[in-house]
Design an enzyme around this catalytic site. Sequence first.
Site, short mmCIF file in Angstrom:
data_model
loop_
_atom_site.label_atom_id
_atom_site.label_comp_id
_atom_site.label_asym_id
_atom_site.label_seq_id
_atom_site.Cartn_x
_atom_site.Cartn_y
_atom_site.Cartn_z
N GLY A 102 0.22 -1.53 0.25
CA GLY A 102 -0.24 -0.06 0.13
C GLY A 102 0.72 0.81 -0.20
CB ALA A 123 3.66 0.69 -6.76
CB SER A 147 2.74 -4.49 7.14
OG SER A 147 3.25 -4.58 8.11
CB ALA A 168 9.96 15.19 -7.64
CE LYS A 190 9.75 18.14 -11.79
NZ LYS A 190 10.14 17.00 -11.66
CB VAL A 194 2.21 -10.91 2.72
CG1 VAL A 194 2.12 -11.72 2.21
CG2 VAL A 194 0.74 -10.33 2.23
CD GLU A 253 15.07 14.88 -16.34
OE1 GLU A 253 14.23 15.39 -15.95
OE2 GLU A 253 16.84 15.67 -16.71
CB ILE A 287 5.49 8.41 -9.46
CG1 ILE A 287 5.37 8.88 -7.99
CG2 ILE A 287 3.34 8.64 -8.84
CD1 ILE A 287 5.40 10.04 -7.25
P1 FAD Z 1 7.03 1.13 -0.89
O1 FAD Z 1 6.52 2.72 -1.00
O2 FAD Z 1 7.81 0.41 -0.99
O3 FAD Z 1 5.53 0.20 -0.83
C1 FAD Z 1 5.85 -1.17 -0.65
C2 FAD Z 1 4.13 -1.40 0.52
O4 FAD Z 1 4.68 -2.82 0.66
C3 FAD Z 1 4.18 -0.79 2.30
O5 FAD Z 1 3.24 -0.45 2.07
C4 FAD Z 1 4.06 -1.92 2.96
O6 FAD Z 1 3.97 -2.35 3.72
C5 FAD Z 1 3.98 -3.22 1.88
N1 FAD Z 1 4.54 -4.87 1.84
C6 FAD Z 1 5.67 -5.33 1.99
N2 FAD Z 1 6.21 -6.09 2.41
C7 FAD Z 1 5.45 -6.64 3.22
C8 FAD Z 1 4.59 -7.49 3.45
N3 FAD Z 1 5.04 -8.88 3.92
N4 FAD Z 1 3.05 -7.51 4.09
C9 FAD Z 1 2.94 -6.94 3.90
N5 FAD Z 1 3.06 -5.83 2.92
C10 FAD Z 1 3.90 -5.39 3.02
N6 FAD Z 1 9.44 8.89 -7.58
C11 FAD Z 1 8.79 10.02 -8.37
O7 FAD Z 1 7.99 9.55 -9.01
N7 FAD Z 1 9.89 11.02 -7.77
C12 FAD Z 1 10.19 10.61 -6.81
O8 FAD Z 1 11.03 12.09 -6.61
C13 FAD Z 1 11.53 9.61 -6.54
N8 FAD Z 1 12.19 9.84 -5.35
C14 FAD Z 1 12.74 8.59 -4.56
C15 FAD Z 1 13.69 8.89 -3.86
C16 FAD Z 1 14.15 8.02 -3.61
C17 FAD Z 1 14.95 8.01 -2.45
C18 FAD Z 1 13.43 6.59 -3.52
C19 FAD Z 1 14.01 5.11 -2.95
C20 FAD Z 1 12.33 6.66 -4.90
C21 FAD Z 1 11.77 7.53 -4.67
N9 FAD Z 1 10.92 7.62 -5.98
C22 FAD Z 1 10.39 8.61 -6.35
C23 FAD Z 1 10.31 6.14 -6.27
C24 FAD Z 1 9.04 5.94 -5.37
O9 FAD Z 1 9.19 6.45 -4.06
C25 FAD Z 1 8.76 5.04 -5.89
O10 FAD Z 1 8.60 4.98 -6.78
C26 FAD Z 1 7.11 4.70 -4.93
O11 FAD Z 1 6.34 5.50 -3.93
C27 FAD Z 1 6.05 3.65 -4.83
O12 FAD Z 1 6.69 2.88 -3.85
P2 FAD Z 1 6.03 1.78 -3.67
O13 FAD Z 1 4.68 1.28 -3.45
O14 FAD Z 1 6.67 0.72 -4.75
O15 FAD Z 1 6.85 0.74 -2.17
#
Ligand code: FAD
Length: 500
Positions: free
Chosen positions: A14, A17, A41, A52, A80, A187, A344, A348
Site C-alpha cells: 500500500g 504503487a 502492513s 516529484a 513544478k 504477508v 528525472e 511514479i
Molecule cells: P513502497 O512505498 O516501499 O511500498 C511497499 C508497500 O508494500 C508498503 O505498503 C509495505 O507496507 C508493503 N509491504 C512490503 N512487505 C510487505 C509484507 N510482507 N506484507 C504486507 N505488506 C508489505 N519517484 C518519483 O516519481 N519521484 C520522486 O521524486 C521519487 N523520489 C524517490 C527517492 C528515493 C530515494 C527513492 C528510493 C524513490 C523515489 N521515487 C520517486 C520512487 C517512489 O518512491 C516509488 O516509485 C513509489 O513510492 C512507489 O513505491 P512502492 O509503492 O513501489 O513501494
Amino acid sequence: MNNNNIRKIVIVGGGTAGWMAAAALSRVLKNRFCDIELVESESIGTVGVGEATIPQIQVFNHMLGLDEDEFLRKTCGTFKLGIQFVDWGRKGDSYIHAFGEVGKDMDGIPFYHYWLKDHLRGGSRDIGEYTLTALAALQGRFMRSVNAGNSPLSNITYAFHFDAGLYARFLREYAQQRGVIRTEGVVVKAALEPDRGFIESIRLEDGRVIEGDLFIDCSGFRALLIGEALGVGYEDWRHWLPCDRAWAVPCEGDDNPAPYTRSTARAAGWQWRIPLQHRIGNGHVFSSQFMEEDEAREILLRNLDGAPLADPKLLRFTTGKRDRFWHKNCVALGLASGFMEPLESTSIHLVQSAVARLLSFFPDRHFDPVDIDEYNRQTHFEMDRIRDFLILHYRATERDDSDFWDYCRTMKIPDSLAQKIEQFRANGRIVRASGELFNELSWMEVMLGQGILPRGYHPLVDAMPEDRFAGRMHEIKSVIERSVAAMPSHRDFIAAHCRM
Ligand code: FAD
C-alpha cells in the site's frame, strides 16, 4: 459473458504503487467486474519518498476524475515547471530541464535549431531565455494555461510536488470509496499451484489466507511475489547508474515554495530539493562505492535551506529492472519492478504507465502468453529508454574533481545512447523511437545543459532571410518575457486556488 473473467485481484503493498493501482483499477473496472483487495502492513511501512512528478501525472489524475485543487490541498502539493540541475556539467553551471514548449517552431523546424544558429555565431548563451517555464520557474511564478490565442500562456506545461504519504492516503480514500477492500497484515508466504506455478494465494502472519486470480506485487524493494515467490531475476544497472543509497530528510521551508525541483551534483552523487507547501523534501543520492554513508549524511545536513524536521532516513537500492515485469499471474509495479533513481522523477510515472498497460492487456484466467510477452516487451523498452536519458546526465560531464565523476565521465554507455549523442553532436537532431517517454525538447535541453554542443544546426533554418531572423528571435524572446511578467507568483497562485 466470459466465464474465465478475473474474479479477484489481490494487490500486495500500500505504497504509492499499490494505491495508484487500486485507485485506477477501481475506477475502470468498477466494483461490479471483480473484487479488489489490497494488503498492506503499517508495521513495515512505505519508502515514504517519491514527491516529484512529470506532467503526464495529469493524465492519471484526469482518468481518476480528480479535482486538481482538492488533490493539491490534500497532499500539500505545489506546482513544478521543471528541474534545475546545478553543478552537473561543470561546477558553477546550472540549467533547467523545463517542461513544455521552447521558443516557437517556425516553418516546421523546431525552434531550438534557430537558437543553435544564433548561439553558434556568438548570440544567445542560454536557451532557457526562450522557455516560458524555465523563466517562470526562476522568477517563482506560476499559473495554469488560459485561453489566450497564440500567447505562450495558452500552453503552460506543469507537474506537481506532493507529500508521498498524503498522496497514498488520498488515493486510499478514493479506492476504498469505490469498493477496494483494505486488509492490514504482514504477508509471509505465497502458495503456488503445483502444475502451472501460478500464485494461488498469500498467507498472512496471523494465518489468514487470501486467494486471487491476478496478483499485483507492489511490495516495494522486497518484491515479495515477483522476486521471492516466483524467482524472477533482476538486471543490475549499477555500472551505468552507480548511485545505490539515499539519505532523505524534510526541512523547514518558507511560504514561498519554488515551482521547480532542484538537483545539485555532489562529489559522489546529487542532492534533491522538493518544495512543498508545508516543508521541503530533501535527499542525497550517492554511490556507496565512492562515499561512506556518514559523509553523505553530513553533506545533506550541511546543505539544507531550513532546519531539519526529522532524523535523516537511509534508503538502499540497486538500480535496475526485473527480467520480467509480468510473470504467470503476477504483475509487479513500482519498486518491485525496478528502480532508476529519482533524477528525472520517473518512478511514479512508471507506475502510471504500467497500470495503463495492464488495463490494455487485461487478462482473463487463461493468461495468454502472447499478451504477457507484449506487456513485458513494452515495459522493457520504456525502462531502457529512460535509463539512457538518466545515464546522459552522468556521462555528459566535464567534472574530474572526484573518483565518482571520473568514473561517470569515462564509463562505457549503451549503444542506443551513444548513437543519440553522436547524432546531436553532428547537427542538433534528436532521433527518438516512437513511444519513448522523453521528447525531443527534453533530450535537447539536457544535452545542451550538460555541455554537448552540436557542430551544426538544421540546414533549412538558413531558408529564413537574415534580416528576418534577428527580428523573429527578438520578438519571440520578448513575447515570452512579457508573458512571464504577467504570471502571478507561485505563492499567490497557491493561496488563491489550493492552499492546504
Ligand atoms: P513502497 O512505498 O516501499 O511500498 C511497499 C508497500 O508494500 C508498503 O505498503 C509495505 O507496507 C508493503 N509491504 C512490503 N512487505 C510487505 C509484507 N510482507 N506484507 C504486507 N505488506 C508489505 N519517484 C518519483 O516519481 N519521484 C520522486 O521524486 C521519487 N523520489 C524517490 C527517492 C528515493 C530515494 C527513492 C528510493 C524513490 C523515489 N521515487 C520517486 C520512487 C517512489 O518512491 C516509488 O516509485 C513509489 O513510492 C512507489 O513505491 P512502492 O509503492 O513501489 O513501494
